[in-house]
Design a protein around this motif. Structure first.
Motif, PDB file in Angstrom:
ATOM      1  N   GLY A  38       0.840  -1.193   0.000  1.00  0.00           N
ATOM      2  CA  GLY A  38       0.000   0.000   0.000  1.00  0.00           C
ATOM      3  C   GLY A  38       0.870   1.235   0.000  1.00  0.00           C
ATOM      4  N   ASP A  39       0.676   2.115   0.972  1.00  0.00           N
ATOM      5  CA  ASP A  39       1.502   3.322   1.060  1.00  0.00           C
ATOM      6  C   ASP A  39       2.642   3.158   2.053  1.00  0.00           C
ATOM      7  OD1 ASP A  39       0.018   3.236   3.361  1.00  0.00           O
ATOM      8  OD2 ASP A  39      -0.810   5.256   3.182  1.00  0.00           O
ATOM      9  N   GLN A  40       2.868   1.916   2.527  1.00  0.00           N
ATOM     10  CA  GLN A  40       3.941   1.657   3.491  1.00  0.00           C
ATOM     11  C   GLN A  40       5.149   1.032   2.814  1.00  0.00           C
ATOM     12  OE1 GLN A  40       2.056  -0.806   6.536  1.00  0.00           O
ATOM     13  NE2 GLN A  40       1.825   1.003   7.835  1.00  0.00           N
TER      14      GLN A  40
ATOM     15  N   SER B 153      26.399 -14.845  -0.645  1.00  0.00           N
ATOM     16  CA  SER B 153      25.036 -14.546  -1.090  1.00  0.00           C
ATOM     17  C   SER B 153      24.397 -13.559  -0.119  1.00  0.00           C
ATOM     18  CB  SER B 153      24.204 -15.829  -1.139  1.00  0.00           C
ATOM     19  OG  SER B 153      24.857 -16.840  -1.877  1.00  0.00           O
ATOM     20  N   ARG B 154      23.582 -12.656  -0.650  1.00  0.00           N
ATOM     21  CA  ARG B 154      22.909 -11.647   0.163  1.00  0.00           C
ATOM     22  C   ARG B 154      21.423 -12.004   0.281  1.00  0.00           C
ATOM     23  NH1 ARG B 154      23.691  -6.842  -3.387  1.00  0.00           N
ATOM     24  NH2 ARG B 154      22.823  -5.584  -1.704  1.00  0.00           N
ATOM     25  N   LEU B 155      20.989 -12.284   1.490  1.00  0.00           N
ATOM     26  CA  LEU B 155      19.593 -12.590   1.760  1.00  0.00           C
ATOM     27  C   LEU B 155      18.935 -11.366   2.373  1.00  0.00           C
ATOM     28  CD1 LEU B 155      21.464 -15.271   2.336  1.00  0.00           C
ATOM     29  CD2 LEU B 155      19.292 -16.250   3.058  1.00  0.00           C
ATOM     30  N   HIS B 156      17.688 -11.117   2.003  1.00  0.00           N
ATOM     31  CA  HIS B 156      16.921 -10.012   2.585  1.00  0.00           C
ATOM     32  C   HIS B 156      15.683 -10.580   3.273  1.00  0.00           C
ATOM     33  CE1 HIS B 156      19.493  -7.801  -0.243  1.00  0.00           C
ATOM     34  NE2 HIS B 156      19.407  -6.834   0.649  1.00  0.00           N
ATOM     35  N   ARG B 157      15.588 -10.290   4.561  1.00  0.00           N
ATOM     36  CA  ARG B 157      14.526 -10.861   5.393  1.00  0.00           C
ATOM     37  C   ARG B 157      13.632  -9.750   5.928  1.00  0.00           C
ATOM     38  NH1 ARG B 157      15.676 -15.197  10.277  1.00  0.00           N
ATOM     39  NH2 ARG B 157      13.538 -16.034  10.410  1.00  0.00           N
ATOM     40  N   LEU B 158      12.328  -9.969   5.843  1.00  0.00           N
ATOM     41  CA  LEU B 158      11.397  -8.995   6.399  1.00  0.00           C
ATOM     42  C   LEU B 158      10.125  -9.686   6.849  1.00  0.00           C
ATOM     43  CD1 LEU B 158       9.408  -7.032   3.721  1.00  0.00           C
ATOM     44  CD2 LEU B 158      10.923  -8.904   3.087  1.00  0.00           C
ATOM     45  N   GLN B 159       9.408  -9.007   7.724  1.00  0.00           N
ATOM     46  CA  GLN B 159       8.120  -9.495   8.200  1.00  0.00           C
ATOM     47  C   GLN B 159       7.026  -8.768   7.428  1.00  0.00           C
ATOM     48  OE1 GLN B 159       8.187 -11.921  10.530  1.00  0.00           O
ATOM     49  NE2 GLN B 159       5.988 -12.268  10.447  1.00  0.00           N
ATOM     50  N   GLY B 160       6.349  -9.501   6.553  1.00  0.00           N
ATOM     51  CA  GLY B 160       5.273  -8.899   5.773  1.00  0.00           C
ATOM     52  C   GLY B 160       3.932  -9.102   6.448  1.00  0.00           C
ATOM     53  N   GLU B 161       3.022  -8.174   6.226  1.00  0.00           N
ATOM     54  CA  GLU B 161       1.674  -8.267   6.792  1.00  0.00           C
ATOM     55  C   GLU B 161       0.690  -8.705   5.705  1.00  0.00           C
ATOM     56  OE1 GLU B 161       1.347  -8.084   9.979  1.00  0.00           O
ATOM     57  OE2 GLU B 161       3.453  -7.493  10.200  1.00  0.00           O
ATOM     58  N   ALA B 162      -0.491  -9.106   6.114  1.00  0.00           N
ATOM     59  CA  ALA B 162      -1.503  -9.587   5.167  1.00  0.00           C
ATOM     60  C   ALA B 162      -1.794  -8.528   4.109  1.00  0.00           C
ATOM     61  CB  ALA B 162      -2.772  -9.959   5.910  1.00  0.00           C
ATOM     62  N   GLY B 163      -1.887  -8.996   2.869  1.00  0.00           N
ATOM     63  CA  GLY B 163      -2.187  -8.090   1.768  1.00  0.00           C
ATOM     64  C   GLY B 163      -1.125  -8.138   0.695  1.00  0.00           C
ATOM     65  N   PRO B 164      -1.267  -7.318  -0.348  1.00  0.00           N
ATOM     66  CA  PRO B 164      -0.300  -7.322  -1.447  1.00  0.00           C
ATOM     67  C   PRO B 164       1.046  -6.741  -1.015  1.00  0.00           C
ATOM     68  CG  PRO B 164      -2.390  -6.310  -2.101  1.00  0.00           C
ATOM     69  CD  PRO B 164      -2.406  -6.420  -0.604  1.00  0.00           C
ATOM     70  N   LEU B 165       2.111  -7.349  -1.488  1.00  0.00           N
ATOM     71  CA  LEU B 165       3.465  -6.845  -1.258  1.00  0.00           C
ATOM     72  C   LEU B 165       4.160  -6.773  -2.614  1.00  0.00           C
ATOM     73  CD1 LEU B 165       5.923  -6.127   0.594  1.00  0.00           C
ATOM     74  CD2 LEU B 165       6.471  -8.574   0.561  1.00  0.00           C
ATOM     75  N   HIS B 166       4.741  -5.623  -2.923  1.00  0.00           N
ATOM     76  CA  HIS B 166       5.420  -5.421  -4.194  1.00  0.00           C
ATOM     77  C   HIS B 166       6.925  -5.317  -3.962  1.00  0.00           C
ATOM     78  CE1 HIS B 166       1.481  -4.815  -5.951  1.00  0.00           C
ATOM     79  NE2 HIS B 166       1.226  -3.883  -5.035  1.00  0.00           N
ATOM     80  N   VAL B 167       7.664  -6.201  -4.590  1.00  0.00           N
ATOM     81  CA  VAL B 167       9.122  -6.238  -4.459  1.00  0.00           C
ATOM     82  C   VAL B 167       9.719  -5.777  -5.783  1.00  0.00           C
ATOM     83  CG1 VAL B 167      11.138  -7.662  -3.950  1.00  0.00           C
ATOM     84  CG2 VAL B 167       8.919  -8.210  -2.899  1.00  0.00           C
ATOM     85  N   ARG B 168      10.629  -4.803  -5.704  1.00  0.00           N
ATOM     86  CA  ARG B 168      11.273  -4.291  -6.903  1.00  0.00           C
ATOM     87  C   ARG B 168      12.783  -4.234  -6.693  1.00  0.00           C
ATOM     88  NH1 ARG B 168       6.941  -5.425  -8.145  1.00  0.00           N
ATOM     89  NH2 ARG B 168       5.332  -4.199  -9.210  1.00  0.00           N
TER      90      ARG B 168
END
Length: 278
Positions: free
Chosen positions: A41-43, A56-71
């Motif tokens: 969304g706007d976050q 290797s570079r790993l990226h870890r995050l805690q996503g919340e319910a809903g659409p997530l856009h990775v670019r």
């Protein structure tokens, strides 16, 4: 030779989910420009970068319910080939792993490649997998292994890499799996190749013959695909609604587009040559 790589992932998260992505280029790759973003969304979500022993570079995050856009996008330059492996690495890359059961293909490898070693062995394994396996989209499963590919004679790039690795390990050659961006690859996607350790250096083996090894850009390396997955998640549902990957060679001279095209053309590359990936 500079290359530009991009990846776009649109995910649907069913709940709060622990996400781990491996889409950024490896630590050893010289980065001219890079941008990685996660938005809901706007976050804007912030990921933690984790570096594994292979670089290797790993990226870890805690996503919340809903659409997530990775670019992700990066422009990278050439780098020096990776240095000699440690003693621990050579041991790890000789052992059977989840998708590369070198113990199960041991008898066939020893029978088929008897008496071969060094460059001759690499060439023989590469040629065998290239000619005995048909590149087949849509039929390969995420649980398929080197044994599956050997039995069915079909698969995609990860299956080719797993079979090459298993056969080489069965012949006492350390071998590892490498995920990469591949300019000129058709159909375009994340690509996978094998690397064999010979005379103190890692050499790329790509039995698919679908990419020019000189233009590859390393993302991650490990025992097999389990160590190099572009997306892993835990604690909830994740749907992949859309994924688009691209990579191309940038021309140093804007007028010389032919040189850039040739650098990413697999047809102009000799698969028998020993080539290293940075």
């Amino acid at each position: 030779m500079q290359r530009k790589v991009t990846a776009e992932l649109d995910l649907e998260l069913g709940s709060s989910v622990d996400l781990i992505l491996q889409i950024a280029v490896a630590r050893a790759v010289p980065i001219v420009h890079e941008r990685l973003s996660f938005t809901q969304g706007d976050q804007v979500r912030t990921a933690t970068e984790i570096l594994d022993p292979a670089g290797s570079r790993l990226h870890r995050l805690q996503g919340e319910a809903g659409p997530l856009h990775v670019r992700y996008e990066a422009v990278v330059a050439d780098a020096a080939p990776t240095g000699p492996a440690s003693e621990l690495e050579t041991i790890a890359y000789l052992r059977p792993s989840r998708y590369c059961q070198s113990d199960e293909v041991f008898a066939q490898a020893r029978r088929q490649f008897r008496g071969l070693s060094g460059r001759e062995l690499l060439a023989a394994v590469d040629d065998f997998v290239a000619t005995s396996t048909t590149y087949t989209l849509g039929l390969s499963q995420g649980t398929d292994s080197a044994v599956t590919t050997l039995n069915t004679g079909q698969g995609v790039c990860r299956d080719y890499a797993h079979l090459v690795i298993a056969l080489l390990r069965a012949m006492d050659v350390p071998a590892r799996y490498t995920a990469c961006y591949a300019p000129g690859l058709r159909p375009m996607d994340f690509h996978a190749v094998a690397e064999a350790y010979l005379d103190g250096a890692w050499y790329v083996v790509d039995a698919t013959r679908l990419a020019n090894r000189r233009s590859l850009v390393r993302i991650a390396s490990g025992r097999d695909a389990a160590d190099c997955a572009f997306l892993s998640f835990y604690g909830g549902y994740v749907g992949l609604d859309r994924m688009q990957v691209d990579a191309w060679v940038l021309s140093e001279d804007p007028a010389d587009t032919a040189a850039a095209a040739a650098a990413s053309d697999p047809a102009v590359e000799d698969p028998s040559l020993l080539l290293q990936l940075a």
